[in-house]
Scaffold this motif. Structure first.
Motif, PDB file in Angstrom:
ATOM      1  N   ASP A   1     -62.272   1.081 -56.898  1.00 57.74           N
ATOM      2  CA  ASP A   1     -61.601   0.448 -55.753  1.00 57.74           C
ATOM      3  C   ASP A   1     -60.628  -0.641 -56.212  1.00 57.74           C
ATOM      4  O   ASP A   1     -59.854  -1.168 -55.406  1.00 57.74           O
ATOM      5  CB  ASP A   1     -62.635  -0.166 -54.798  1.00 57.74           C
ATOM      6  CG  ASP A   1     -63.534  -1.184 -55.489  1.00 57.74           C
ATOM      7  OD1 ASP A   1     -64.008  -0.908 -56.612  1.00 57.74           O
ATOM      8  OD2 ASP A   1     -63.761  -2.260 -54.915  1.00 57.74           O
ATOM      9  N   GLN A   2     -60.692  -0.985 -57.510  1.00 55.39           N
ATOM     10  CA  GLN A   2     -59.762  -1.972 -58.089  1.00 55.39           C
ATOM     11  C   GLN A   2     -59.116  -1.344 -59.330  1.00 55.39           C
ATOM     12  O   GLN A   2     -59.387  -1.764 -60.458  1.00 55.39           O
ATOM     13  CB  GLN A   2     -60.504  -3.256 -58.475  1.00 55.39           C
ATOM     14  CG  GLN A   2     -61.219  -3.942 -57.318  1.00 55.39           C
ATOM     15  CD  GLN A   2     -61.943  -5.208 -57.742  1.00 55.39           C
ATOM     16  OE1 GLN A   2     -61.388  -6.060 -58.430  1.00 55.39           O
ATOM     17  NE2 GLN A   2     -63.198  -5.338 -57.352  1.00 55.39           N
ATOM     18  N   PRO A   3     -58.267  -0.334 -59.146  1.00 57.09           N
ATOM     19  CA  PRO A   3     -57.785   0.458 -60.276  1.00 57.09           C
ATOM     20  C   PRO A   3     -57.001  -0.312 -61.327  1.00 57.09           C
ATOM     21  O   PRO A   3     -56.946   0.098 -62.486  1.00 57.09           O
ATOM     22  CB  PRO A   3     -56.911   1.534 -59.619  1.00 57.09           C
ATOM     23  CG  PRO A   3     -56.565   0.985 -58.272  1.00 57.09           C
ATOM     24  CD  PRO A   3     -57.731   0.154 -57.864  1.00 57.09           C
ATOM     25  N   SER A   4     -56.418  -1.449 -60.949  1.00 57.04           N
ATOM     26  CA  SER A   4     -55.633  -2.204 -61.936  1.00 57.04           C
ATOM     27  C   SER A   4     -56.442  -3.317 -62.601  1.00 57.04           C
ATOM     28  O   SER A   4     -55.914  -4.055 -63.432  1.00 57.04           O
ATOM     29  CB  SER A   4     -54.389  -2.800 -61.281  1.00 57.04           C
ATOM     30  OG  SER A   4     -54.753  -3.722 -60.274  1.00 57.04           O
TER      31      SER A   4
ATOM     32  N   ALA B   1     -68.295  -1.409 -67.392  1.00 54.61           N
ATOM     33  CA  ALA B   1     -67.394  -1.212 -66.263  1.00 54.61           C
ATOM     34  C   ALA B   1     -66.602   0.082 -66.432  1.00 54.61           C
ATOM     35  O   ALA B   1     -66.288   0.496 -67.547  1.00 54.61           O
ATOM     36  CB  ALA B   1     -66.437  -2.399 -66.146  1.00 54.61           C
ATOM     37  N   SER B   2     -66.273   0.689 -65.303  1.00 53.89           N
ATOM     38  CA  SER B   2     -65.417   1.873 -65.297  1.00 53.89           C
ATOM     39  C   SER B   2     -64.343   1.682 -64.241  1.00 53.89           C
ATOM     40  O   SER B   2     -64.611   1.144 -63.168  1.00 53.89           O
ATOM     41  CB  SER B   2     -66.237   3.128 -64.973  1.00 53.89           C
ATOM     42  OG  SER B   2     -65.380   4.219 -64.672  1.00 53.89           O
ATOM     43  N   ASP B   3     -63.136   2.137 -64.547  1.00 51.61           N
ATOM     44  CA  ASP B   3     -62.066   2.044 -63.550  1.00 51.61           C
ATOM     45  C   ASP B   3     -62.038   3.285 -62.657  1.00 51.61           C
ATOM     46  O   ASP B   3     -61.131   3.470 -61.851  1.00 51.61           O
ATOM     47  CB  ASP B   3     -60.702   1.838 -64.218  1.00 51.61           C
ATOM     48  CG  ASP B   3     -60.287   3.002 -65.112  1.00 51.61           C
ATOM     49  OD1 ASP B   3     -60.995   4.037 -65.146  1.00 51.61           O
ATOM     50  OD2 ASP B   3     -59.238   2.887 -65.780  1.00 51.61           O
ATOM     51  N   GLY B   4     -63.062   4.126 -62.787  1.00 48.45           N
ATOM     52  CA  GLY B   4     -63.147   5.347 -62.007  1.00 48.45           C
ATOM     53  C   GLY B   4     -62.689   6.556 -62.790  1.00 48.45           C
ATOM     54  O   GLY B   4     -63.066   7.685 -62.487  1.00 48.45           O
TER      55      GLY B   4
ATOM     56  N   LEU C   1     -59.103  -9.091 -64.149  1.00 50.44           N
ATOM     57  CA  LEU C   1     -60.534  -8.767 -64.065  1.00 50.44           C
ATOM     58  C   LEU C   1     -61.072  -8.997 -62.651  1.00 50.44           C
ATOM     59  O   LEU C   1     -60.659  -9.935 -61.967  1.00 50.44           O
ATOM     60  CB  LEU C   1     -61.325  -9.630 -65.052  1.00 50.44           C
ATOM     61  CG  LEU C   1     -61.152  -9.289 -66.536  1.00 50.44           C
ATOM     62  CD1 LEU C   1     -61.649 -10.436 -67.396  1.00 50.44           C
ATOM     63  CD2 LEU C   1     -61.871  -7.994 -66.877  1.00 50.44           C
ATOM     64  N   PRO C   2     -62.006  -8.155 -62.199  1.00 52.88           N
ATOM     65  CA  PRO C   2     -62.546  -8.310 -60.840  1.00 52.88           C
ATOM     66  C   PRO C   2     -63.215  -9.665 -60.637  1.00 52.88           C
ATOM     67  O   PRO C   2     -63.921 -10.165 -61.518  1.00 52.88           O
ATOM     68  CB  PRO C   2     -63.574  -7.184 -60.736  1.00 52.88           C
ATOM     69  CG  PRO C   2     -63.151  -6.176 -61.757  1.00 52.88           C
ATOM     70  CD  PRO C   2     -62.562  -6.978 -62.884  1.00 52.88           C
ATOM     71  N   ARG C   3     -63.003 -10.220 -59.466  1.00 49.43           N
ATOM     72  CA  ARG C   3     -63.657 -11.498 -59.133  1.00 49.43           C
ATOM     73  C   ARG C   3     -65.129 -11.302 -58.787  1.00 49.43           C
ATOM     74  O   ARG C   3     -65.880 -12.275 -58.679  1.00 49.43           O
ATOM     75  CB  ARG C   3     -62.913 -12.168 -57.978  1.00 49.43           C
ATOM     76  CG  ARG C   3     -61.455 -12.492 -58.334  1.00 49.43           C
ATOM     77  CD  ARG C   3     -60.759 -13.256 -57.220  1.00 49.43           C
ATOM     78  NE  ARG C   3     -59.318 -13.324 -57.434  1.00 49.43           N
ATOM     79  CZ  ARG C   3     -58.693 -14.185 -58.229  1.00 49.43           C
ATOM     80  NH1 ARG C   3     -59.405 -15.067 -58.910  1.00 49.43           N
ATOM     81  NH2 ARG C   3     -57.380 -14.176 -58.355  1.00 49.43           N
TER      82      ARG C   3
END
Length: 198
Positions: free
Chosen positions: A173-176, A125-128, A103-105
């Motif tokens: 910008d954080q695809p994983s 949230a969306s991963d794009g 998960l994003p920090r």
């Protein structure tokens, strides 16, 4: 942080694709999956609760309050969200699943910014490529709407939040960041990804 943000980690599912193993307790790189999620969000929120419908004593060992669904019968993530929303006094509740160890920090900061920018009641949230319906930042006063939706026999979170002013927060910008583990094969791939990110 002017606004209080609490979090619930959803660990209440059946995990059928993991052979029925409790996903949050499945070990990934030497520690339970939920511990990765805790480590990611702990610096971003004031309080954390865990939503679990089995192995509650095991989850309690992480040092957080464990809440079981108010509505029994494994009704899905909405039931866990409704329970947690009824136990928070925060301005917003962050919802994340137990099987997203990357998960994003900056998850909370960016979702709050999206809510402010769009004057929304919540953010997803969306991963794009696609929205992540169990990664939400939500106002607790939406609990009654969510409960009415569940009580009507509905289960799909994205159908519910589409009825509200919901900001989509882009994390392409954080695809994983939202890679989750549903099968032993995915667990192996993710284990390798985490080892590379350390």
């Amino acid at each position: 942080m002017s606004q209080q943000i609490d979090a619930v980690i959803l660990a209440g599912g059946m995990a059928r694709r993991m052979g029925g193993n409790d996903k949050g307790l499945v070990e990934l790189n030497g520690q339970p999956m939920i511990k990765h999620a805790i480590d990611r969000i702990k610096p971003q929120v004031k309080e954390i609760v865990i939503n679990a419908n089995r192995n509650q004593n095991r989850y309690a060992e992480f040092g957080y309050k464990v809440l079981s669904d108010e509505d029994s019968g494994y009704l899905g993530p909405l039931a866990g969200m409704i329970t947690a929303l009824g136990h928070t006094l925060a301005d917003y509740l962050l919802v994340v699943p137990c099987d997203c160890p990357l998960l994003p920090r900056d998850l909370v900061a960016r979702m709050l910014a999206a809510i402010d920018a769009q004057q929304a009641d919540m953010a997803v949230a969306s991963d794009g490529k696609r929205e992540q319906p169990v990664v939400l930042l939500i106002k607790p006063e939406l609990r009654s709407s969510m409960k009415a939706f569940l009580d009507a026999g509905e289960r799909k979170i994205d159908v519910w939040y589409a009825q509200h002013n919901c900001a989509v927060c882009d994390f392409s910008d954080q695809p994983s960041a939202f890679v989750n583990v549903n099968t032993p094969e995915q667990k192996q791939l993710l284990s390798e990804a985490i080892a590379q990110s350390i």
